[in-house]
Design a protein around this motif. Sequence first.
Motif, PDB file in Angstrom:
ATOM      1  N   ILE A 362     -85.266 -23.260 -48.269  1.00  0.00           N
ATOM      2  CA  ILE A 362     -85.381 -23.173 -46.849  1.00  0.00           C
ATOM      3  C   ILE A 362     -85.660 -21.795 -46.264  1.00  0.00           C
ATOM      4  O   ILE A 362     -86.377 -21.797 -45.433  1.00  0.00           O
ATOM      5  CB  ILE A 362     -83.854 -23.369 -46.253  1.00  0.00           C
ATOM      6  CG1 ILE A 362     -82.698 -22.523 -46.709  1.00  0.00           C
ATOM      7  CG2 ILE A 362     -83.282 -25.043 -46.489  1.00  0.00           C
ATOM      8  CD1 ILE A 362     -81.569 -22.543 -45.918  1.00  0.00           C
ATOM      9  N   ALA A 363     -85.421 -20.967 -47.135  1.00  0.00           N
ATOM     10  CA  ALA A 363     -86.200 -19.836 -46.875  1.00  0.00           C
ATOM     11  C   ALA A 363     -87.730 -19.750 -46.725  1.00  0.00           C
ATOM     12  O   ALA A 363     -88.334 -19.151 -45.821  1.00  0.00           O
ATOM     13  CB  ALA A 363     -85.734 -18.459 -47.931  1.00  0.00           C
ATOM     14  N   ASP A 364     -88.296 -20.663 -47.736  1.00  0.00           N
ATOM     15  CA  ASP A 364     -89.774 -20.581 -47.842  1.00  0.00           C
ATOM     16  C   ASP A 364     -90.440 -21.654 -46.785  1.00  0.00           C
ATOM     17  O   ASP A 364     -91.241 -21.182 -45.748  1.00  0.00           O
ATOM     18  CB  ASP A 364     -90.284 -21.311 -49.035  1.00  0.00           C
ATOM     19  CG  ASP A 364     -90.126 -20.642 -50.182  1.00  0.00           C
ATOM     20  OD1 ASP A 364     -90.514 -19.323 -50.044  1.00  0.00           O
ATOM     21  OD2 ASP A 364     -89.950 -20.889 -51.467  1.00  0.00           O
ATOM     22  N   ARG A 365     -89.488 -22.512 -46.142  1.00  0.00           N
ATOM     23  CA  ARG A 365     -90.027 -23.419 -45.062  1.00  0.00           C
ATOM     24  C   ARG A 365     -89.437 -22.884 -43.645  1.00  0.00           C
ATOM     25  O   ARG A 365     -90.161 -23.250 -42.689  1.00  0.00           O
ATOM     26  CB  ARG A 365     -89.052 -24.872 -45.185  1.00  0.00           C
ATOM     27  CG  ARG A 365     -89.673 -25.405 -46.456  1.00  0.00           C
ATOM     28  CD  ARG A 365     -89.119 -27.034 -46.276  1.00  0.00           C
ATOM     29  NE  ARG A 365     -87.710 -26.905 -47.037  1.00  0.00           N
ATOM     30  CZ  ARG A 365     -86.843 -27.446 -46.474  1.00  0.00           C
ATOM     31  NH1 ARG A 365     -86.895 -27.902 -45.161  1.00  0.00           N
ATOM     32  NH2 ARG A 365     -85.616 -27.658 -46.963  1.00  0.00           N
ATOM     33  N   TYR A 366     -88.599 -22.045 -43.509  1.00  0.00           N
ATOM     34  CA  TYR A 366     -87.790 -21.642 -42.153  1.00  0.00           C
ATOM     35  C   TYR A 366     -88.006 -20.104 -42.071  1.00  0.00           C
ATOM     36  O   TYR A 366     -87.922 -19.767 -41.057  1.00  0.00           O
ATOM     37  CB  TYR A 366     -86.596 -21.963 -42.096  1.00  0.00           C
ATOM     38  CG  TYR A 366     -86.354 -23.388 -41.968  1.00  0.00           C
ATOM     39  CD1 TYR A 366     -86.839 -24.336 -40.736  1.00  0.00           C
ATOM     40  CD2 TYR A 366     -85.739 -24.243 -43.124  1.00  0.00           C
ATOM     41  CE1 TYR A 366     -86.632 -25.692 -40.516  1.00  0.00           C
ATOM     42  CE2 TYR A 366     -85.487 -25.515 -42.851  1.00  0.00           C
ATOM     43  CZ  TYR A 366     -86.132 -26.291 -41.818  1.00  0.00           C
ATOM     44  OH  TYR A 366     -85.742 -27.662 -41.725  1.00  0.00           O
ATOM     45  N   SER A 367     -88.169 -19.447 -42.918  1.00  0.00           N
ATOM     46  CA  SER A 367     -87.852 -17.842 -42.715  1.00  0.00           C
ATOM     47  C   SER A 367     -89.046 -17.140 -43.520  1.00  0.00           C
ATOM     48  O   SER A 367     -88.520 -15.725 -44.186  1.00  0.00           O
ATOM     49  CB  SER A 367     -86.678 -17.545 -43.012  1.00  0.00           C
ATOM     50  OG  SER A 367     -86.201 -16.265 -42.618  1.00  0.00           O
ATOM     51  N   PHE A 368     -90.045 -17.395 -43.771  1.00  0.00           N
ATOM     52  CA  PHE A 368     -91.088 -16.601 -44.382  1.00  0.00           C
ATOM     53  C   PHE A 368     -91.035 -16.174 -45.842  1.00  0.00           C
ATOM     54  O   PHE A 368     -91.105 -15.248 -46.343  1.00  0.00           O
ATOM     55  CB  PHE A 368     -91.558 -15.280 -43.575  1.00  0.00           C
ATOM     56  CG  PHE A 368     -91.900 -15.747 -42.239  1.00  0.00           C
ATOM     57  CD1 PHE A 368     -93.196 -15.836 -42.168  1.00  0.00           C
ATOM     58  CD2 PHE A 368     -91.137 -15.491 -41.207  1.00  0.00           C
ATOM     59  CE1 PHE A 368     -93.850 -16.131 -40.794  1.00  0.00           C
ATOM     60  CE2 PHE A 368     -91.705 -15.945 -39.796  1.00  0.00           C
ATOM     61  CZ  PHE A 368     -93.006 -16.007 -39.542  1.00  0.00           C
ATOM     62  N   GLY A 369     -89.950 -16.886 -46.531  1.00  0.00           N
ATOM     63  CA  GLY A 369     -89.554 -17.026 -47.915  1.00  0.00           C
ATOM     64  C   GLY A 369     -88.768 -15.607 -48.170  1.00  0.00           C
ATOM     65  O   GLY A 369     -88.722 -15.014 -49.304  1.00  0.00           O
ATOM     66  N   GLU A 370     -88.023 -15.364 -47.349  1.00  0.00           N
ATOM     67  CA  GLU A 370     -87.047 -13.949 -47.447  1.00  0.00           C
ATOM     68  C   GLU A 370     -85.679 -14.385 -47.126  1.00  0.00           C
ATOM     69  O   GLU A 370     -85.307 -15.283 -46.224  1.00  0.00           O
ATOM     70  CB  GLU A 370     -87.783 -13.017 -46.369  1.00  0.00           C
ATOM     71  CG  GLU A 370     -86.983 -11.655 -46.485  1.00  0.00           C
ATOM     72  CD  GLU A 370     -87.553 -10.775 -45.597  1.00  0.00           C
ATOM     73  OE1 GLU A 370     -88.622 -10.035 -45.941  1.00  0.00           O
ATOM     74  OE2 GLU A 370     -86.660 -10.382 -44.515  1.00  0.00           O
ATOM     75  N   VAL A 371     -84.727 -13.793 -47.803  1.00  0.00           N
ATOM     76  CA  VAL A 371     -83.335 -14.014 -47.768  1.00  0.00           C
ATOM     77  C   VAL A 371     -82.709 -12.419 -47.749  1.00  0.00           C
ATOM     78  O   VAL A 371     -83.039 -11.746 -48.387  1.00  0.00           O
ATOM     79  CB  VAL A 371     -82.636 -14.471 -49.097  1.00  0.00           C
ATOM     80  CG1 VAL A 371     -81.095 -14.968 -48.553  1.00  0.00           C
ATOM     81  CG2 VAL A 371     -83.320 -16.258 -48.961  1.00  0.00           C
ATOM     82  N   ARG A 372     -81.580 -12.533 -46.989  1.00  0.00           N
ATOM     83  CA  ARG A 372     -80.912 -11.070 -46.835  1.00  0.00           C
ATOM     84  C   ARG A 372     -79.430 -11.374 -47.256  1.00  0.00           C
ATOM     85  O   ARG A 372     -78.808 -12.140 -47.088  1.00  0.00           O
ATOM     86  CB  ARG A 372     -80.748 -10.487 -45.461  1.00  0.00           C
ATOM     87  CG  ARG A 372     -81.995 -10.534 -44.539  1.00  0.00           C
ATOM     88  CD  ARG A 372     -83.014  -9.305 -45.109  1.00  0.00           C
ATOM     89  NE  ARG A 372     -84.209  -9.683 -44.235  1.00  0.00           N
ATOM     90  CZ  ARG A 372     -84.399  -8.741 -43.020  1.00  0.00           C
ATOM     91  NH1 ARG A 372     -83.354  -8.080 -42.505  1.00  0.00           N
ATOM     92  NH2 ARG A 372     -85.705  -8.731 -42.423  1.00  0.00           N
ATOM     93  N   VAL A 373     -78.914 -10.454 -48.007  1.00  0.00           N
ATOM     94  CA  VAL A 373     -77.142 -10.229 -48.119  1.00  0.00           C
ATOM     95  C   VAL A 373     -76.594  -9.480 -47.501  1.00  0.00           C
ATOM     96  O   VAL A 373     -77.270  -8.247 -47.281  1.00  0.00           O
ATOM     97  CB  VAL A 373     -77.205  -9.967 -49.798  1.00  0.00           C
ATOM     98  CG1 VAL A 373     -75.665 -10.116 -50.043  1.00  0.00           C
ATOM     99  CG2 VAL A 373     -77.964 -10.781 -50.642  1.00  0.00           C
TER     100      VAL A 373
END
Length: 564
Positions: A362-373
């Motif tokens: 979903i990071a790839d599809r919705y948020s430019f391939g990025e995740v934060r902790v």
Amino acid sequence: MYRYDQYDHQIVKERVAQYTSQVERRLSGELSEDEFRPLRLQNGLYYQRHAYMLRVAVPYGLLSSKQVRMFAHIAREHDRGYGHFTTRQNIQFNWIKLEETPEILGKLASVEMHAIQTSGNCVRNTTSDPFAGVAEDEIVDPRPYCEIIRQWSTFHPEFAFLPRKFKIAVNGAKEDRAAIMVHDIGLSIVKNEQGEVGFRVLVGGGMGRTPILGSEIRAFLPWQHLMSYIEAILRVYNQYGRRDNMYKARIKILVKALGIEEFARQVEAEWQDLKDGPATLTEEELARVAAHFTAPAYETLPATDAGFEQTLAGNKAFANWVRRNVRGHKVPGYKAVVLSLKKTGVPPGDATAEQLDFVADIADRYSFGEVRVTHEQNLVLADVRLSDLVKLWEEIKAQGLATPNIGLLTDMICCPGGDFCALANAKSIPIAGDIAERFDNLDFQHDIGELELNISGCINSCGHHHVGHIGILGVDKDGSEWYQVSIGGAQGNESSIGKIIGPSFSAHQMPEVIDRILQVYLRERNEDERFIDTARRIGVTPFKEFVYATPIKIVHPAGEDAYA
């Protein structure tokens, strides 16, 4: 996001090779455990109650989808199918086999990750605002400075064996979302009257046995001098910090012993030999690093969306989720979304391999391939189109990541505790589970409103219990597990250390204790008053009196009734 350069690749590759040799020597018996222990700790490998635990560094909480998929792979192939996100924005794997650790570190290196300096008496992982770069109240994006600190501190020869571990946090917004007040060094980006960028510098914060809020030693430090000033602080600490007693070795003890004025004087004196030297940051160097943190390819979008507004008005569950889990964004038409890792029945901060793979997708599809902790042990998609929120919500619900409880009672911070950690005096996860089950009513939680409940299994305070609105600390009492409760702690701009309300409680009493505390709040609160506001206004005494007024009935697992 930052990508490794040739130097990063080389040092991580060489460290993996070095560590591989060390493990081979340990397994062959050439190295004893005492000899191997400092070597494995330098690579983030602890031995806990049941197995080895590997802590992987997540610099300033920023991950690519590729890196998240690697976490899923490690959880599936080398652990028991899950990972645990920590309050330092790292991830831990709790069931690691020693002989597999070189392979794991090699796999991490292939996606530009490592476990270096996640343990030991060195500068640990620098943490920051999980909404950096997108927050509406941001002054300056702190991530380039965090990355400069990372590069400077990794394998720094002068600070590889400090008196004790050392933690730095950087915040770049008006609201402190990096808990800078409880770090060895807390840095807040500010601007002076001329609009110049600098740092407010705090030192000596920390929790553990002696919880202390950091003290300001510089109201405005020009950004060019950031690294030389940090180095001056560390030099004073490295020279005068106590090494005879590990419980009194943190910088906060030195600051308290010297007094903030004298400590600041010594730092300033040390800084004179460093100021304007090689550590001075230049425009070119800052621009080089900042180029890795440019904005993604945002679309020009309207600030509103008809489908979103329609669902918001007609679906209470969606509206609750938006209210608690969706944050504003500096770019019109986008929002930041918090994925809750606090579903009732799941240890706080845990994510399965399947969930990690899903988050990467979903990071790839919705948020430019990025995740934060986040340091509250949740995950963030920082760049979601407003028009995609309904679709995203429907997808994450199916994966147990849409609990609308961010900032509420069941959004608990919780360390692994006695179920895993050899240092713990008591279990944390079962206490979190019992409380979550007792108050698993979202309408009730929304009525209670903002409430931070933090749980630590020992005095080391990995669960940040000192700064919880309600804090729970596991303690040993004649070989039994008991729990001490504090009230009035807080993080952020109005940080405070909680006050203990009285004698400790058994595990079975804890849900009722929390219930009584909440009853006092509901009885005493003014309109629109948060729990922390009420606690500060009325003090600890009304809570203490009501909690201890009558015996707390408990039911032991065997079934017999007992009373406090």
